[in-house]
Design a protein around this motif. Structure first.
Motif, PDB file in Angstrom:
ATOM      1  N   VAL A  92     -11.957  41.355 -20.692  1.00  0.00           N
ATOM      2  CA  VAL A  92     -10.702  40.827 -21.225  1.00  0.00           C
ATOM      3  C   VAL A  92      -9.700  41.958 -21.425  1.00  0.00           C
ATOM      4  CG1 VAL A  92      -9.640  39.714 -23.236  1.00  0.00           C
ATOM      5  CG2 VAL A  92     -11.789  38.810 -22.297  1.00  0.00           C
ATOM      6  N   LEU A  93     -10.169  43.077 -21.977  1.00  0.00           N
ATOM      7  CA  LEU A  93      -9.291  44.213 -22.233  1.00  0.00           C
ATOM      8  C   LEU A  93      -8.677  44.749 -20.946  1.00  0.00           C
ATOM      9  CD1 LEU A  93      -8.225  46.203 -24.383  1.00  0.00           C
ATOM     10  CD2 LEU A  93     -10.235  47.616 -23.936  1.00  0.00           C
ATOM     11  N   ASN A  94      -9.465  44.810 -19.879  1.00  0.00           N
ATOM     12  CA  ASN A  94      -8.964  45.312 -18.601  1.00  0.00           C
ATOM     13  C   ASN A  94      -7.712  44.561 -18.148  1.00  0.00           C
ATOM     14  OD1 ASN A  94     -11.068  47.118 -18.457  1.00  0.00           O
ATOM     15  ND2 ASN A  94     -12.253  45.955 -16.947  1.00  0.00           N
ATOM     16  N   VAL A  95      -7.672  43.261 -18.415  1.00  0.00           N
ATOM     17  CA  VAL A  95      -6.552  42.428 -17.970  1.00  0.00           C
ATOM     18  C   VAL A  95      -5.429  42.404 -19.000  1.00  0.00           C
ATOM     19  CG1 VAL A  95      -5.872  40.076 -17.348  1.00  0.00           C
ATOM     20  CG2 VAL A  95      -8.030  41.028 -16.495  1.00  0.00           C
ATOM     21  N   LEU A  96      -5.780  42.257 -20.287  1.00  0.00           N
ATOM     22  CA  LEU A  96      -4.739  42.169 -21.312  1.00  0.00           C
ATOM     23  C   LEU A  96      -3.998  43.489 -21.491  1.00  0.00           C
ATOM     24  CD1 LEU A  96      -6.184  39.924 -24.164  1.00  0.00           C
ATOM     25  CD2 LEU A  96      -4.894  39.289 -22.112  1.00  0.00           C
ATOM     26  N   ASP A  97      -4.677  44.601 -21.275  1.00  0.00           N
ATOM     27  CA  ASP A  97      -4.003  45.899 -21.376  1.00  0.00           C
ATOM     28  C   ASP A  97      -2.743  45.939 -20.517  1.00  0.00           C
ATOM     29  OD1 ASP A  97      -5.029  47.613 -23.255  1.00  0.00           O
ATOM     30  OD2 ASP A  97      -6.486  48.543 -21.925  1.00  0.00           O
ATOM     31  N   ASP A  98      -2.864  45.483 -19.271  1.00  0.00           N
ATOM     32  CA  ASP A  98      -1.722  45.511 -18.370  1.00  0.00           C
ATOM     33  C   ASP A  98      -0.598  44.611 -18.865  1.00  0.00           C
ATOM     34  OD1 ASP A  98      -2.995  47.278 -16.699  1.00  0.00           O
ATOM     35  OD2 ASP A  98      -3.754  45.742 -15.332  1.00  0.00           O
ATOM     36  N   MET A  99      -0.944  43.473 -19.434  1.00  0.00           N
ATOM     37  CA  MET A  99       0.066  42.546 -19.936  1.00  0.00           C
ATOM     38  C   MET A  99       0.848  43.152 -21.097  1.00  0.00           C
ATOM     39  SD  MET A  99      -1.820  38.856 -19.977  1.00  0.00           S
ATOM     40  CE  MET A  99      -0.412  38.200 -20.877  1.00  0.00           C
ATOM     41  N   PHE A 100       0.127  43.716 -22.052  1.00  0.00           N
ATOM     42  CA  PHE A 100       0.783  44.211 -23.251  1.00  0.00           C
ATOM     43  C   PHE A 100       1.459  45.561 -23.023  1.00  0.00           C
ATOM     44  CE2 PHE A 100      -1.925  41.010 -25.278  1.00  0.00           C
ATOM     45  CZ  PHE A 100      -0.976  40.402 -26.096  1.00  0.00           C
ATOM     46  N   GLU A 101       1.029  46.306 -22.023  1.00  0.00           N
ATOM     47  CA  GLU A 101       1.712  47.565 -21.724  1.00  0.00           C
ATOM     48  C   GLU A 101       3.179  47.334 -21.378  1.00  0.00           C
ATOM     49  OE1 GLU A 101       1.087  51.063 -21.652  1.00  0.00           O
ATOM     50  OE2 GLU A 101      -0.260  50.190 -23.122  1.00  0.00           O
ATOM     51  N   ALA A 102       3.477  46.170 -20.834  1.00  0.00           N
ATOM     52  CA  ALA A 102       4.856  45.845 -20.498  1.00  0.00           C
ATOM     53  C   ALA A 102       5.689  45.528 -21.737  1.00  0.00           C
ATOM     54  CB  ALA A 102       4.883  44.655 -19.535  1.00  0.00           C
ATOM     55  N   ILE A 103       5.038  45.351 -22.875  1.00  0.00           N
ATOM     56  CA  ILE A 103       5.707  44.956 -24.113  1.00  0.00           C
ATOM     57  C   ILE A 103       5.796  46.105 -25.101  1.00  0.00           C
ATOM     58  CG2 ILE A 103       5.553  43.409 -26.113  1.00  0.00           C
ATOM     59  CD1 ILE A 103       4.059  41.434 -24.285  1.00  0.00           C
ATOM     60  N   PHE A 104       4.746  46.915 -25.197  1.00  0.00           N
ATOM     61  CA  PHE A 104       4.666  47.955 -26.220  1.00  0.00           C
ATOM     62  C   PHE A 104       5.763  49.006 -26.048  1.00  0.00           C
ATOM     63  CE2 PHE A 104      -0.205  47.251 -26.572  1.00  0.00           C
ATOM     64  CZ  PHE A 104       0.007  46.170 -27.401  1.00  0.00           C
ATOM     65  N   LEU A 105       6.157  49.613 -27.166  1.00  0.00           N
ATOM     66  CA  LEU A 105       7.194  50.644 -27.165  1.00  0.00           C
ATOM     67  C   LEU A 105       6.608  52.023 -26.862  1.00  0.00           C
ATOM     68  CD1 LEU A 105       9.339  49.631 -30.281  1.00  0.00           C
ATOM     69  CD2 LEU A 105       9.524  48.823 -27.917  1.00  0.00           C
ATOM     70  N   ASP A 106       7.482  52.941 -26.477  1.00  0.00           N
ATOM     71  CA  ASP A 106       7.053  54.309 -26.190  1.00  0.00           C
ATOM     72  C   ASP A 106       6.622  55.057 -27.442  1.00  0.00           C
ATOM     73  OD1 ASP A 106       7.512  54.028 -23.493  1.00  0.00           O
ATOM     74  OD2 ASP A 106       9.516  54.908 -23.547  1.00  0.00           O
ATOM     75  N   SER A 107       6.915  54.521 -28.613  1.00  0.00           N
ATOM     76  CA  SER A 107       6.589  55.215 -29.863  1.00  0.00           C
ATOM     77  C   SER A 107       5.141  55.045 -30.288  1.00  0.00           C
ATOM     78  CB  SER A 107       7.499  54.709 -30.992  1.00  0.00           C
ATOM     79  OG  SER A 107       7.394  53.304 -31.137  1.00  0.00           O
ATOM     80  N   SER A 108       4.357  54.233 -29.568  1.00  0.00           N
ATOM     81  CA  SER A 108       2.938  54.094 -29.904  1.00  0.00           C
ATOM     82  C   SER A 108       2.087  54.766 -28.835  1.00  0.00           C
ATOM     83  CB  SER A 108       2.536  52.621 -30.055  1.00  0.00           C
ATOM     84  OG  SER A 108       2.549  51.957 -28.815  1.00  0.00           O
ATOM     85  N   PHE A 109       1.030  55.450 -29.271  1.00  0.00           N
ATOM     86  CA  PHE A 109       0.249  56.292 -28.365  1.00  0.00           C
ATOM     87  C   PHE A 109      -1.248  55.978 -28.350  1.00  0.00           C
ATOM     88  CE2 PHE A 109       4.107  58.551 -29.306  1.00  0.00           C
ATOM     89  CZ  PHE A 109       4.446  59.165 -28.109  1.00  0.00           C
ATOM     90  N   GLY A 110      -1.775  55.415 -29.413  1.00  0.00           N
ATOM     91  CA  GLY A 110      -3.229  55.277 -29.519  1.00  0.00           C
ATOM     92  C   GLY A 110      -3.798  54.160 -28.677  1.00  0.00           C
ATOM     93  N   TYR A 111      -4.882  54.452 -27.970  1.00  0.00           N
ATOM     94  CA  TYR A 111      -5.655  53.456 -27.232  1.00  0.00           C
ATOM     95  C   TYR A 111      -4.796  52.708 -26.219  1.00  0.00           C
ATOM     96  CZ  TYR A 111      -8.677  54.595 -31.109  1.00  0.00           C
ATOM     97  OH  TYR A 111      -9.413  55.277 -32.037  1.00  0.00           O
ATOM     98  N   ARG A 112      -3.976  53.474 -25.497  1.00  0.00           N
ATOM     99  CA  ARG A 112      -3.163  52.892 -24.440  1.00  0.00           C
ATOM    100  C   ARG A 112      -3.412  53.656 -23.145  1.00  0.00           C
ATOM    101  NH1 ARG A 112       2.970  52.333 -26.149  1.00  0.00           N
ATOM    102  NH2 ARG A 112       2.973  51.483 -24.021  1.00  0.00           N
ATOM    103  N   PRO A 113      -3.534  52.951 -22.019  1.00  0.00           N
ATOM    104  CA  PRO A 113      -3.795  53.630 -20.747  1.00  0.00           C
ATOM    105  C   PRO A 113      -2.712  54.649 -20.422  1.00  0.00           C
ATOM    106  CG  PRO A 113      -4.013  51.237 -20.521  1.00  0.00           C
ATOM    107  CD  PRO A 113      -3.427  51.492 -21.867  1.00  0.00           C
ATOM    108  N   GLY A 114      -3.144  55.856 -20.041  1.00  0.00           N
ATOM    109  CA  GLY A 114      -2.203  56.878 -19.636  1.00  0.00           C
ATOM    110  C   GLY A 114      -1.468  57.558 -20.771  1.00  0.00           C
ATOM    111  N   ARG A 115      -1.830  57.261 -22.027  1.00  0.00           N
ATOM    112  CA  ARG A 115      -1.192  57.896 -23.175  1.00  0.00           C
ATOM    113  C   ARG A 115      -2.292  58.562 -23.996  1.00  0.00           C
ATOM    114  NH1 ARG A 115       3.669  55.368 -25.790  1.00  0.00           N
ATOM    115  NH2 ARG A 115       4.783  56.858 -24.522  1.00  0.00           N
ATOM    116  N   SER A 116      -1.959  59.660 -24.649  1.00  0.00           N
ATOM    117  CA  SER A 116      -3.004  60.453 -25.274  1.00  0.00           C
ATOM    118  C   SER A 116      -2.553  61.026 -26.604  1.00  0.00           C
ATOM    119  CB  SER A 116      -3.400  61.611 -24.347  1.00  0.00           C
ATOM    120  OG  SER A 116      -2.328  62.547 -24.252  1.00  0.00           O
TER     121      SER A 116
END
Length: 315
Positions: A92-116
């Motif tokens: 589920v996470l593999n698919v929902l991650d892509d959906m929510f990445e289009a919504i989340f702001l650049d100010s959040s960093f934790g547990y997001r693909p490609g952010r560290s």
């Protein structure tokens, strides 16, 4: 519109989810089935898991609960899932991650693909170097255990419409409840709250929930930065930092959350503060790695941080 569950239960996605769980080599859950044992018949188990989800007969197993010491003192309440539940949550996470990445702001960093973690530290230093020298250092009180289920469901439904996926999220919320309920008026039933630390899906759910904090503070004109439930606002003046404090209190009230008074303060780079295991003081930042103190003056050093990074945090 093609149903979301079709992508989640796609064979390649299920295999990728199983491979990720196998690589992590976690402990067996409440059913006692180890990763190694699950792997002996992984293909048959994936077929059965897909069938159960589509037939609406899937029910998550009880959580194993344990405690670990916090770096700051006290204990953190953790959970462990069965291998089956880890695989499905990962799919589920593999698919929902892509959906929510289009919504989340650049100010959040934790547990997001490609952010560290390194990206978060680099951003703090960038803001420091353009004279945002005052800091509202905020701690959301008991965040994971306090996330309201009613609001969580509403926030998820704003992006997800598939009824089977929504049922899975509901099941995992109830699975992690563990008796945690808000006490309300005598005539009202208690409000369920809390998501389990240690569940594969929980960091995403935390980000979905606290995205409302990110949005609100941005709209109010604050420069904020969040790594999961660790949050700060960087400000030009001390007055701005106290205004961020007042605004955060009101925003969090709307989210049925509150600040931890003993861990919330206004400070500055001149006074120094610690965030995400990194100490910021004037034009330096420092952290511990392999029992050594690493201190860097001036701009962020990408290479050094990627090779070391503070102990106790993972990107």
């Amino acid at each position: 519109m093609e149903r979301l569950i079709k992508h989640i239960l796609d064979w390649n996605n299920l295999v990728a989810a199983w491979n990720r769980v196998e690589k992590a080599k976690g402990a067996a859950g409440s059913d006692g089935v180890s990763v190694r044992r699950w792997g002996r018949t992984w293909e048959e188990r994936l077929v059965e898991l897909r069938r159960a989800v589509m037939a609406n007969t899937y029910v998550p197993a009880p959580l194993e609960r344990f405690t670990v010491p916090k770096r700051s003192g006290g204990v953190r309440h953790m959970t462990n899932l069965t291998v089956t539940d880890k695989v499905l949550q990962r799919a589920v996470l593999n698919v929902l991650d892509d959906m929510f990445e289009a919504i989340f702001l650049d100010s959040s960093f934790g547990y997001r693909p490609g952010r560290s973690l390194g990206d978060a530290v680099k951003t703090i230093i960038k803001h420091r170097d353009v004279a945002l020298e005052w800091v509202f250092d905020a701690d959301v009180d008991d965040c994971f255990d306090s996330l309201d289920h009613g609001l969580m469901r509403r926030f998820v439904r704003e992006a997800v419409a598939d009824p089977i996926v929504l049922r899975l999220i509901d099941l995992w919320l109830e699975q992690g409840l563990g008796g945690a309920r808000d006490s309300g008026p005598e005539d009202d039933p208690p409000a369920p709250k809390g998501i389990p630390l240690g569940a594969v899906i929980s960091p995403l759910l935390c980000n979905v929930y606290l995205h409302r904090l990110d949005e609100a503070m941005f709209e109010l004109g604050h420069t904020a930065l969040r790594y999961a439930d660790d949050w700060i606002a960087l400000c030009e003046t001390e007055d701005d930092a106290y205004r961020a404090w007042d605004d955060a209190v009101l925003v969090l009230e709307g989210l049925k959350l509150r600040l931890e008074p003993s861990k919330t303060r206004v400070t500055s780079f001149d006074q120094g503060f610690e965030y995400l295991g990194v100490t910021f003081y004037r034009d330096t930042y420092s952290y511990h790695w392999q029992s050594k103190r690493i201190e860097v003056q001036g701009p962020f050093d990408d290479w050094l941080f990627s090779q070391t990074g503070p102990e106790g945090y993972k990107d």
